[in-house]
Design a protein around this motif. Sequence first.
Motif, PDB file in Angstrom:
ATOM      1  N   ASP A  39     -43.646  53.862 -73.801  1.00 41.39           N
ATOM      2  CA  ASP A  39     -42.560  54.202 -74.724  1.00 41.39           C
ATOM      3  C   ASP A  39     -43.022  54.204 -76.186  1.00 41.39           C
ATOM      4  O   ASP A  39     -42.212  54.407 -77.087  1.00 41.39           O
ATOM      5  CB  ASP A  39     -41.403  53.194 -74.581  1.00 41.39           C
ATOM      6  N   ILE A  40     -44.310  53.949 -76.421  1.00 37.62           N
ATOM      7  CA  ILE A  40     -44.820  53.808 -77.786  1.00 37.62           C
ATOM      8  C   ILE A  40     -45.862  54.891 -78.069  1.00 37.62           C
ATOM      9  O   ILE A  40     -46.814  55.059 -77.314  1.00 37.62           O
ATOM     10  CB  ILE A  40     -45.451  52.415 -77.995  1.00 37.62           C
ATOM     11  N   ASP A  41     -45.665  55.625 -79.161  1.00 29.74           N
ATOM     12  CA  ASP A  41     -46.628  56.640 -79.597  1.00 29.74           C
ATOM     13  C   ASP A  41     -47.278  56.165 -80.898  1.00 29.74           C
ATOM     14  O   ASP A  41     -46.706  55.328 -81.607  1.00 29.74           O
ATOM     15  CB  ASP A  41     -45.934  57.979 -79.822  1.00 29.74           C
ATOM     16  N   VAL A  42     -48.469  56.687 -81.187  1.00 26.94           N
ATOM     17  CA  VAL A  42     -49.177  56.290 -82.409  1.00 26.94           C
ATOM     18  C   VAL A  42     -49.510  57.520 -83.232  1.00 26.94           C
ATOM     19  O   VAL A  42     -49.674  58.621 -82.699  1.00 26.94           O
ATOM     20  CB  VAL A  42     -50.465  55.503 -82.085  1.00 26.94           C
ATOM     21  N   GLU A  43     -49.625  57.328 -84.547  1.00 27.49           N
ATOM     22  CA  GLU A  43     -50.058  58.382 -85.448  1.00 27.49           C
ATOM     23  C   GLU A  43     -50.757  57.750 -86.638  1.00 27.49           C
ATOM     24  O   GLU A  43     -50.633  56.549 -86.890  1.00 27.49           O
ATOM     25  CB  GLU A  43     -48.870  59.230 -85.918  1.00 27.49           C
ATOM     26  N   SER A  44     -51.502  58.568 -87.369  1.00 28.57           N
ATOM     27  CA  SER A  44     -52.260  58.066 -88.508  1.00 28.57           C
ATOM     28  C   SER A  44     -51.389  57.989 -89.752  1.00 28.57           C
ATOM     29  O   SER A  44     -50.508  58.822 -89.968  1.00 28.57           O
ATOM     30  CB  SER A  44     -53.459  58.986 -88.776  1.00 28.57           C
ATOM     31  N   ALA A  45     -51.652  56.996 -90.571  1.00 21.81           N
ATOM     32  CA  ALA A  45     -50.932  56.868 -91.837  1.00 21.81           C
ATOM     33  C   ALA A  45     -51.435  57.877 -92.866  1.00 21.81           C
ATOM     34  O   ALA A  45     -50.785  58.081 -93.887  1.00 21.81           O
ATOM     35  CB  ALA A  45     -51.084  55.446 -92.382  1.00 21.81           C
ATOM     36  N   TYR A  46     -52.611  58.490 -92.611  1.00 20.29           N
ATOM     37  CA  TYR A  46     -53.174  59.479 -93.521  1.00 20.29           C
ATOM     38  C   TYR A  46     -53.254  60.838 -92.842  1.00 20.29           C
ATOM     39  O   TYR A  46     -53.602  60.944 -91.661  1.00 20.29           O
ATOM     40  CB  TYR A  46     -54.574  59.066 -93.961  1.00 20.29           C
ATOM     41  N   LYS A  47     -52.979  61.901 -93.599  1.00 23.45           N
ATOM     42  CA  LYS A  47     -53.033  63.247 -93.044  1.00 23.45           C
ATOM     43  C   LYS A  47     -54.459  63.695 -92.751  1.00 23.45           C
ATOM     44  O   LYS A  47     -54.682  64.538 -91.881  1.00 23.45           O
ATOM     45  CB  LYS A  47     -52.384  64.240 -94.011  1.00 23.45           C
ATOM     46  N   ASP A  48     -55.425  63.171 -93.495  1.00 26.00           N
ATOM     47  CA  ASP A  48     -56.802  63.605 -93.324  1.00 26.00           C
ATOM     48  C   ASP A  48     -57.624  62.657 -92.452  1.00 26.00           C
ATOM     49  O   ASP A  48     -58.854  62.739 -92.418  1.00 26.00           O
ATOM     50  CB  ASP A  48     -57.488  63.794 -94.682  1.00 26.00           C
ATOM     51  N   VAL A  49     -56.952  61.761 -91.728  1.00 25.45           N
ATOM     52  CA  VAL A  49     -57.630  60.854 -90.791  1.00 25.45           C
ATOM     53  C   VAL A  49     -56.864  60.913 -89.461  1.00 25.45           C
ATOM     54  O   VAL A  49     -55.647  60.771 -89.445  1.00 25.45           O
ATOM     55  CB  VAL A  49     -57.654  59.402 -91.305  1.00 25.45           C
ATOM     56  N   SER A  50     -57.590  61.153 -88.394  1.00 24.90           N
ATOM     57  CA  SER A  50     -56.943  61.238 -87.085  1.00 24.90           C
ATOM     58  C   SER A  50     -56.973  59.886 -86.368  1.00 24.90           C
ATOM     59  O   SER A  50     -57.945  59.141 -86.480  1.00 24.90           O
ATOM     60  CB  SER A  50     -57.624  62.298 -86.212  1.00 24.90           C
ATOM     61  N   VAL A  51     -55.890  59.604 -85.639  1.00 29.26           N
ATOM     62  CA  VAL A  51     -55.787  58.401 -84.812  1.00 29.26           C
ATOM     63  C   VAL A  51     -55.188  58.818 -83.476  1.00 29.26           C
ATOM     64  O   VAL A  51     -54.106  59.419 -83.433  1.00 29.26           O
ATOM     65  CB  VAL A  51     -54.894  57.324 -85.462  1.00 29.26           C
ATOM     66  N   SER A  52     -55.872  58.531 -82.395  1.00 34.88           N
ATOM     67  CA  SER A  52     -55.386  58.873 -81.062  1.00 34.88           C
ATOM     68  C   SER A  52     -55.078  57.613 -80.261  1.00 34.88           C
ATOM     69  O   SER A  52     -55.544  56.520 -80.599  1.00 34.88           O
ATOM     70  CB  SER A  52     -56.424  59.714 -80.311  1.00 34.88           C
TER      71      SER A  52
ATOM     72  N   SER B 268     -49.039  53.538 -99.803  1.00 37.62           N
ATOM     73  CA  SER B 268     -47.684  53.205-100.250  1.00 37.62           C
ATOM     74  C   SER B 268     -46.634  54.098 -99.599  1.00 37.62           C
ATOM     75  O   SER B 268     -45.485  53.700 -99.445  1.00 37.62           O
ATOM     76  CB  SER B 268     -47.595  53.328-101.773  1.00 37.62           C
ATOM     77  N   ASP B 269     -47.036  55.302 -99.193  1.00 36.81           N
ATOM     78  CA  ASP B 269     -46.110  56.250 -98.569  1.00 36.81           C
ATOM     79  C   ASP B 269     -46.757  56.884 -97.350  1.00 36.81           C
ATOM     80  O   ASP B 269     -47.981  56.982 -97.250  1.00 36.81           O
ATOM     81  CB  ASP B 269     -45.701  57.354 -99.556  1.00 36.81           C
ATOM     82  N   GLU B 270     -45.918  57.366 -96.445  1.00 34.12           N
ATOM     83  CA  GLU B 270     -46.403  58.096 -95.283  1.00 34.12           C
ATOM     84  C   GLU B 270     -46.816  59.503 -95.702  1.00 34.12           C
ATOM     85  O   GLU B 270     -46.312  60.064 -96.679  1.00 34.12           O
ATOM     86  CB  GLU B 270     -45.316  58.182 -94.210  1.00 34.12           C
ATOM     87  N   GLY B 271     -47.727  60.094 -94.910  1.00 32.34           N
ATOM     88  CA  GLY B 271     -48.091  61.486 -95.137  1.00 32.34           C
ATOM     89  C   GLY B 271     -48.974  61.736 -96.339  1.00 32.34           C
ATOM     90  O   GLY B 271     -48.987  62.841 -96.888  1.00 32.34           O
ATOM     91  N   THR B 272     -49.722  60.727 -96.795  1.00 31.16           N
ATOM     92  CA  THR B 272     -50.632  60.916 -97.920  1.00 31.16           C
ATOM     93  C   THR B 272     -52.051  61.188 -97.403  1.00 31.16           C
ATOM     94  O   THR B 272     -52.308  61.138 -96.194  1.00 31.16           O
ATOM     95  CB  THR B 272     -50.644  59.673 -98.827  1.00 31.16           C
ATOM     96  N   TYR B 273     -52.944  61.483 -98.320  1.00 32.63           N
ATOM     97  CA  TYR B 273     -54.336  61.748 -97.981  1.00 32.63           C
ATOM     98  C   TYR B 273     -55.187  60.551 -98.407  1.00 32.63           C
ATOM     99  O   TYR B 273     -55.028  60.052 -99.526  1.00 32.63           O
ATOM    100  CB  TYR B 273     -54.844  63.008 -98.671  1.00 32.63           C
ATOM    101  N   LYS B 274     -56.082  60.135 -97.523  1.00 27.84           N
ATOM    102  CA  LYS B 274     -56.973  59.035 -97.875  1.00 27.84           C
ATOM    103  C   LYS B 274     -57.922  59.474 -98.985  1.00 27.84           C
ATOM    104  O   LYS B 274     -58.221  58.724 -99.917  1.00 27.84           O
ATOM    105  CB  LYS B 274     -57.745  58.567 -96.642  1.00 27.84           C
ATOM    106  N   ASP B 275     -58.407  60.706 -98.866  1.00 27.39           N
ATOM    107  CA  ASP B 275     -59.223  61.306 -99.918  1.00 27.39           C
ATOM    108  C   ASP B 275     -58.359  62.355-100.613  1.00 27.39           C
ATOM    109  O   ASP B 275     -58.024  63.389-100.030  1.00 27.39           O
ATOM    110  CB  ASP B 275     -60.469  61.952 -99.306  1.00 27.39           C
ATOM    111  N   ARG B 276     -57.977  62.107-101.853  1.00 25.84           N
ATOM    112  CA  ARG B 276     -57.081  63.015-102.570  1.00 25.84           C
ATOM    113  C   ARG B 276     -57.642  64.424-102.648  1.00 25.84           C
ATOM    114  O   ARG B 276     -56.893  65.406-102.728  1.00 25.84           O
ATOM    115  CB  ARG B 276     -56.831  62.486-103.988  1.00 25.84           C
TER     116      ARG B 276
ATOM    117  N   ASP C  11     -52.965  70.650-102.331  1.00 30.00           N
ATOM    118  CA  ASP C  11     -52.292  70.737-103.628  1.00 30.00           C
ATOM    119  C   ASP C  11     -53.018  69.966-104.725  1.00 30.00           C
ATOM    120  O   ASP C  11     -52.523  69.885-105.858  1.00 30.00           O
ATOM    121  CB  ASP C  11     -50.856  70.216-103.511  1.00 30.00           C
ATOM    122  N   TYR C  12     -54.143  69.402-104.379  1.00 27.01           N
ATOM    123  CA  TYR C  12     -54.883  68.611-105.363  1.00 27.01           C
ATOM    124  C   TYR C  12     -55.481  69.520-106.444  1.00 27.01           C
ATOM    125  O   TYR C  12     -56.099  70.553-106.137  1.00 27.01           O
ATOM    126  CB  TYR C  12     -55.995  67.830-104.668  1.00 27.01           C
ATOM    127  N   THR C  13     -55.282  69.155-107.666  1.00 30.13           N
ATOM    128  CA  THR C  13     -55.863  69.892-108.797  1.00 30.13           C
ATOM    129  C   THR C  13     -56.921  69.015-109.444  1.00 30.13           C
ATOM    130  O   THR C  13     -56.597  67.963-110.019  1.00 30.13           O
ATOM    131  CB  THR C  13     -54.795  70.251-109.835  1.00 30.13           C
TER     132      THR C  13
END
Length: 287
Positions: A138-151, A193-201, A206-208
Amino acid sequence: MFGAFVLGACSDGGAGAEPKETVTVTATATATVTAEPERISSQRGEALQAAREAAEDAGYEVSVHNANKGDAEPSGKWKVCFEEIGYGTVDYGAVREGALCPKKDGGPLTWPRIPDVTGEVYAKAVKALAKVGLDEDDIDVESAYKDVSVSASDVEGDADGYKVCFQSPSAGKDVKPGTEAVLTLVEGGSCPSDEGTYKDRKNDPDYTPPPPANSGSGGGSGSTGGPGGTGGAAEWNGQCELTSPAGNCYQAGQFCANKHLGMQTHNSAGRIIYCKQRADGQRWNYS
């Protein structure tokens, strides 16, 4: 029981009359004794269907009722919370599957609550959720960072090496049948601090990036790159060497094609990006 009765005939004759024949009758009475039913163990906490079968097999007549407020008819998967055992009869009070037993028969329907598992390692979080009726299926997992995968396989191999940063449902929500949880994890380290961020900006499309240090218009000593021209970003001609099928410049973080693997180009800001193989696939990177 039995009894004997002696029947005789009275004679109205004189003293010399002959005596009549005497008849003896024996009567027998039979008493019926009902066998006492077998004793049954308490069925509290058991599924209603299993409790009913155990009682009926022991010779009891079974009745059931809803142990919560309401008129819902108990089904076989409901849980036995109360029981009243009589001579050859038993009455079970049950609640819906997964619900908590009320303090008193007829109390309100209540459910287990999701615990707060943020900050815990995955192994401890799973144990806490199991106590309220959720297992690993009943438990699924996901990564806290968009640029890091967790299975799931990564986490199962190192359940103490991943920390829960965010959870869904949130703590305090009811755990009803069909409830599933999602744990958002990081491998070691601290949580964002927030979900869906990038570990490496730099992997954020959208990084400038900041302007190069030698891109100023002044006459600083770093602006010249040698005889006949200027160095750094000033040498870029404004054209992207490689473009998408739509004619757009590639950006860091985007997927790159097999044919571009190992190659480099400029993005729309004039910064060099490289097509490399990463854990989450082939992507354009700044380095």
